[in-house]
Write a protein that holds these residues in place. Structure first.
Motif, PDB file in Angstrom:
ATOM      1  N   VAL A   6       0.838  -1.194   0.000  1.00 19.52           N
ATOM      2  CA  VAL A   6       0.000   0.000   0.000  1.00 19.52           C
ATOM      3  C   VAL A   6       0.870   1.239   0.000  1.00 19.52           C
ATOM      4  O   VAL A   6       0.640   2.174  -0.763  1.00 19.52           O
ATOM      5  CB  VAL A   6      -0.910   0.005   1.239  1.00 19.52           C
ATOM      6  CG1 VAL A   6      -1.719   1.292   1.289  1.00 19.52           C
ATOM      7  CG2 VAL A   6      -1.826  -1.198   1.211  1.00 19.52           C
ATOM      8  N   SER A  31     -11.460  -3.842 -12.298  1.00 18.94           N
ATOM      9  CA  SER A  31     -10.639  -4.904 -11.685  1.00 18.94           C
ATOM     10  C   SER A  31     -10.342  -4.666 -10.215  1.00 18.94           C
ATOM     11  O   SER A  31      -9.433  -5.278  -9.670  1.00 18.94           O
ATOM     12  CB  SER A  31      -9.320  -5.029 -12.453  1.00 18.94           C
ATOM     13  OG  SER A  31      -8.632  -3.788 -12.444  1.00 18.94           O
ATOM     14  N   LYS A  32     -11.132  -3.779  -9.578  1.00 19.20           N
ATOM     15  CA  LYS A  32     -10.898  -3.501  -8.154  1.00 19.20           C
ATOM     16  C   LYS A  32      -9.421  -3.198  -7.917  1.00 19.20           C
ATOM     17  O   LYS A  32      -8.767  -3.794  -7.047  1.00 19.20           O
ATOM     18  CB  LYS A  32     -11.345  -4.681  -7.287  1.00 19.20           C
ATOM     19  CG  LYS A  32     -12.849  -4.887  -7.267  1.00 19.20           C
ATOM     20  CD  LYS A  32     -13.547  -3.727  -6.595  1.00 19.20           C
ATOM     21  CE  LYS A  32     -15.052  -3.953  -6.470  1.00 19.20           C
ATOM     22  NZ  LYS A  32     -15.754  -2.758  -5.978  1.00 19.20           N
ATOM     23  N   GLN A  34      -6.379  -1.730  -6.570  1.00 19.62           N
ATOM     24  CA  GLN A  34      -6.041  -1.053  -5.316  1.00 19.62           C
ATOM     25  C   GLN A  34      -5.148   0.160  -5.540  1.00 19.62           C
ATOM     26  O   GLN A  34      -5.317   1.202  -4.895  1.00 19.62           O
ATOM     27  CB  GLN A  34      -5.351  -2.034  -4.375  1.00 19.62           C
ATOM     28  CG  GLN A  34      -4.979  -1.416  -3.040  1.00 19.62           C
ATOM     29  CD  GLN A  34      -4.110  -2.345  -2.207  1.00 19.62           C
ATOM     30  OE1 GLN A  34      -3.971  -3.516  -2.532  1.00 19.62           O
ATOM     31  NE2 GLN A  34      -3.539  -1.833  -1.146  1.00 19.62           N
ATOM     32  N   PHE A  37      -7.190   2.999  -6.740  1.00 17.52           N
ATOM     33  CA  PHE A  37      -8.013   3.493  -5.639  1.00 17.52           C
ATOM     34  C   PHE A  37      -7.185   4.365  -4.692  1.00 17.52           C
ATOM     35  O   PHE A  37      -7.624   5.436  -4.270  1.00 17.52           O
ATOM     36  CB  PHE A  37      -8.601   2.297  -4.888  1.00 17.52           C
ATOM     37  CG  PHE A  37      -9.589   2.668  -3.814  1.00 17.52           C
ATOM     38  CD1 PHE A  37     -10.730   3.395  -4.102  1.00 17.52           C
ATOM     39  CD2 PHE A  37      -9.383   2.263  -2.488  1.00 17.52           C
ATOM     40  CE1 PHE A  37     -11.648   3.730  -3.114  1.00 17.52           C
ATOM     41  CE2 PHE A  37     -10.286   2.590  -1.505  1.00 17.52           C
ATOM     42  CZ  PHE A  37     -11.430   3.320  -1.810  1.00 17.52           C
ATOM     43  N   ARG A  38      -5.964   3.912  -4.407  1.00 15.94           N
ATOM     44  CA  ARG A  38      -5.103   4.684  -3.509  1.00 15.94           C
ATOM     45  C   ARG A  38      -4.758   6.044  -4.118  1.00 15.94           C
ATOM     46  O   ARG A  38      -4.725   7.069  -3.428  1.00 15.94           O
ATOM     47  CB  ARG A  38      -3.824   3.893  -3.215  1.00 15.94           C
ATOM     48  CG  ARG A  38      -2.848   4.633  -2.304  1.00 15.94           C
ATOM     49  CD  ARG A  38      -3.431   4.778  -0.913  1.00 15.94           C
ATOM     50  NE  ARG A  38      -2.572   5.584  -0.045  1.00 15.94           N
ATOM     51  CZ  ARG A  38      -2.667   6.903   0.098  1.00 15.94           C
ATOM     52  NH1 ARG A  38      -3.599   7.587  -0.572  1.00 15.94           N
ATOM     53  NH2 ARG A  38      -1.872   7.550   0.926  1.00 15.94           N
ATOM     54  N   PHE A  70     -15.288   7.458   0.185  1.00  8.72           N
ATOM     55  CA  PHE A  70     -14.527   6.564  -0.694  1.00  8.72           C
ATOM     56  C   PHE A  70     -14.967   5.111  -0.580  1.00  8.72           C
ATOM     57  O   PHE A  70     -14.683   4.313  -1.470  1.00  8.72           O
ATOM     58  CB  PHE A  70     -13.017   6.743  -0.473  1.00  8.72           C
ATOM     59  CG  PHE A  70     -12.479   7.818  -1.371  1.00  8.72           C
ATOM     60  CD1 PHE A  70     -11.970   7.518  -2.615  1.00  8.72           C
ATOM     61  CD2 PHE A  70     -12.591   9.141  -1.000  1.00  8.72           C
ATOM     62  CE1 PHE A  70     -11.531   8.506  -3.468  1.00  8.72           C
ATOM     63  CE2 PHE A  70     -12.160  10.148  -1.845  1.00  8.72           C
ATOM     64  CZ  PHE A  70     -11.630   9.836  -3.086  1.00  8.72           C
ATOM     65  N   TRP A  71     -15.667   4.804   0.462  1.00  5.86           N
ATOM     66  CA  TRP A  71     -16.330   3.494   0.520  1.00  5.86           C
ATOM     67  C   TRP A  71     -17.359   3.434  -0.615  1.00  5.86           C
ATOM     68  O   TRP A  71     -17.476   2.422  -1.321  1.00  5.86           O
ATOM     69  CB  TRP A  71     -17.009   3.333   1.878  1.00  5.86           C
ATOM     70  CG  TRP A  71     -17.873   2.121   2.000  1.00  5.86           C
ATOM     71  CD1 TRP A  71     -19.216   2.023   1.710  1.00  5.86           C
ATOM     72  CD2 TRP A  71     -17.475   0.816   2.426  1.00  5.86           C
ATOM     73  NE1 TRP A  71     -19.658   0.755   1.939  1.00  5.86           N
ATOM     74  CE2 TRP A  71     -18.615  -0.017   2.380  1.00  5.86           C
ATOM     75  CE3 TRP A  71     -16.268   0.280   2.845  1.00  5.86           C
ATOM     76  CZ2 TRP A  71     -18.570  -1.355   2.740  1.00  5.86           C
ATOM     77  CZ3 TRP A  71     -16.236  -1.061   3.204  1.00  5.86           C
ATOM     78  CH2 TRP A  71     -17.371  -1.854   3.154  1.00  5.86           C
ATOM     79  N   TRP A  74     -15.602   3.106  -3.931  1.00  2.68           N
ATOM     80  CA  TRP A  74     -15.128   1.735  -4.141  1.00  2.68           C
ATOM     81  C   TRP A  74     -16.274   0.816  -4.568  1.00  2.68           C
ATOM     82  O   TRP A  74     -16.135   0.015  -5.491  1.00  2.68           O
ATOM     83  CB  TRP A  74     -14.470   1.221  -2.869  1.00  2.68           C
ATOM     84  CG  TRP A  74     -14.017  -0.214  -2.936  1.00  2.68           C
ATOM     85  CD1 TRP A  74     -14.676  -1.310  -2.463  1.00  2.68           C
ATOM     86  CD2 TRP A  74     -12.811  -0.705  -3.541  1.00  2.68           C
ATOM     87  NE1 TRP A  74     -13.962  -2.443  -2.719  1.00  2.68           N
ATOM     88  CE2 TRP A  74     -12.812  -2.109  -3.375  1.00  2.68           C
ATOM     89  CE3 TRP A  74     -11.739  -0.093  -4.183  1.00  2.68           C
ATOM     90  CZ2 TRP A  74     -11.770  -2.909  -3.847  1.00  2.68           C
ATOM     91  CZ3 TRP A  74     -10.708  -0.901  -4.654  1.00  2.68           C
ATOM     92  CH2 TRP A  74     -10.728  -2.289  -4.483  1.00  2.68           C
TER      93      TRP A  74
END
Lengths: 200, 221
Positions: A6, A31-32, A34, A37-38, A70-71, A74
């Motif tokens: 992360v 594709s979720k 990460q 998202f970060r 951001f939940w 996502w």
């Protein structure tokens, strides 16, 4: 060690153009991703922190509202259809989350105390500092909706239509809110008094 | 030239904030600028609004929270939610583990083995290969221990294996699951720790202040 995956994602894209941000959102939806998202989270963190602080959300509660926002990003990334700017969508979510939280009194206003005008130093020789203090005073006198219209326009640089979308109100309502905010600020900001001439 | 030219003072006045921030559409900007050019009051107001805009942007941002720490909390929450969902992970809607996070899994598995040993719970040892071909041992925990009070935690990136071992040993914690893709683990309290009065809440509160831990919260049972 454990968090290296992360940590190494290197956020910071404060001025990421909308197209780039949409690409990040597509990666999240597809594709979720990460890392995407970060990065998106990092590009909004400071903007939202400031906006929420202006809404009188306490520092310790700001994180909760941002993470709730951001939940949604996502989980709903695939539902964003691009009818508006991505920033409008995300900031709008944050605004509504913060309002709901304030209404439920789950998040407490910073202060209901009137601004202490005596706290503005008359001895200050720094004009910018004094103006800033007066501005802080003026902002505390504005209802949160007017404060948000002002902040979204002048700090985040949104158009009138974008502000209306974020605040979920008609364009004319935005104009009215800013009109009233301007009038209120003029009453408390000495530097603004008398800048406007007589009506033409 | 715009098809609509209101050119009224009130309408121009209302649009001045967006002339000041440069976001007035071209169709409006043309006539508003034309009005401002011949209206002293609007020129004064435009100057005033530019001053407000400048001042607002000079106003320092409030002291912020730690962005990385905030993200870690969110990610742990997402992972907890995803792992609580029916085990369709890997399929559509599940997490897609990145190469780096898979590497972390192997590193963390090694930590588990180093830190706790198999004797603690009478683990059944499994053997598996790391991405680099290194063979490590992964532990299984008896089912009854999985119901013990537990905390979810994320270690600081710089935390050493020795520091993690010391921390967990002192708190009577044993890792039973993890890491997730953000590196969060689930650790259960030992029977001795529970007997001495420790709870998931109290342990989470203590270890959340440890510099080797960036996130800790009790797991709801």
């Amino acid at each position: 060690m454990a968090l290296k995956s992360v940590e190494s994602l290197t956020p910071r894209a404060a001025s990421t153009p909308d197209a780039s941000e949409r690409e990040l959102l597509e990666r999240i939806a597809r594709s979720k991703d990460q890392a995407a998202f970060r990065t998106l989270y990092g590009s909004y963190y400071q903007r939202l922190s400031r906006l929420l602080a202006r809404m009188s959300v306490r520092r310790e509660d700001i994180e909760e509202v941002i993470n709730d926002t951001f939940w949604v990003v996502w989980t709903k990334a695939g539902e964003f259809r691009g009818a508006s700017q991505l920033s409008t969508w995300i900031i709008g979510i944050a605004y509504r989350r913060a309002l709901n939280a304030l209404r439920r009194a789950k998040i407490r206003p910073v202060s209901d105390e009137p601004f202490d005008e005596d706290s503005i130093s008359v001895m200050s020789t720094d004009a910018a500092e004094t103006d800033g203090q007066w501005l802080a005073l003026g902002l505390t006198r504005l209802p949160v909706e007017q404060r948000m219209a002002l902040e979204l326009t002048y700090t985040l640089g949104h158009s009138c239509e974008e502000v209306a979308a974020i605040l979920d109100c008609p364009v004319n309502t935005v104009k009215t809110r800013l009109f009233r905010a301007r009038e209120t600020l003029k009453q408390v900001l000495p530097a603004l008094a008398g800048m406007s001439g007589e009506k033409s | 030239m715009s098809a609509r030219i209101p050119d009224t003072h009130a309408e121009a006045w209302a649009l001045l904030p967006w002339l000041a921030n440069g976001r007035l559409p071209a169709s409006d900007r043309e006539w508003v600028e034309a009005h401002v050019a011949q209206c002293a009051e609007c020129r004064g107001e435009l100057e005033a609004q530019r001053k407000v805009a400048t001042q607002i942007n000079l106003d320092p941002s409030p002291a912020g929270n730690d962005e990385q720490r905030s993200f870690n909390k969110l990610w742990a929450r997402i992972e907890a939610s995803e792992s609580a969902a029916p085990s369709a992970s890997g399929a559509a809607g599940g997490f897609v583990a990145s190469r780096s996070s898979r590497t972390v899994r192997w590193l963390a598995a090694a930590v588990v083995v180093q830190g706790f040993g198999l004797a603690l719970f009478g683990f059944n040892a499994l053997r598996t290969n790391t991405p680099t071909g290194e063979i490590i041992t992964v532990a299984e925990v008896p089912a009854q221990r999985l119901n013990a009070p537990a905390v979810r935690l994320v270690f600081a990136p710089e935390a050493s294996v020795a520091a993690i071992n010391t921390l967990l040993t002192h708190q009577g914690l044993s890792i039973v699951a993890g890491p997730g893709t953000s590196g969060n683990f689930t650790a259960v309290l030992s029977a001795d720790a529970v007997a001495s009065g420790a709870s998931a809440d109290s342990v989470a509160a203590v270890i959340s202040r440890d510099p080797n831990v960036t996130f800790a919260q009790p797991v709801a049972r």
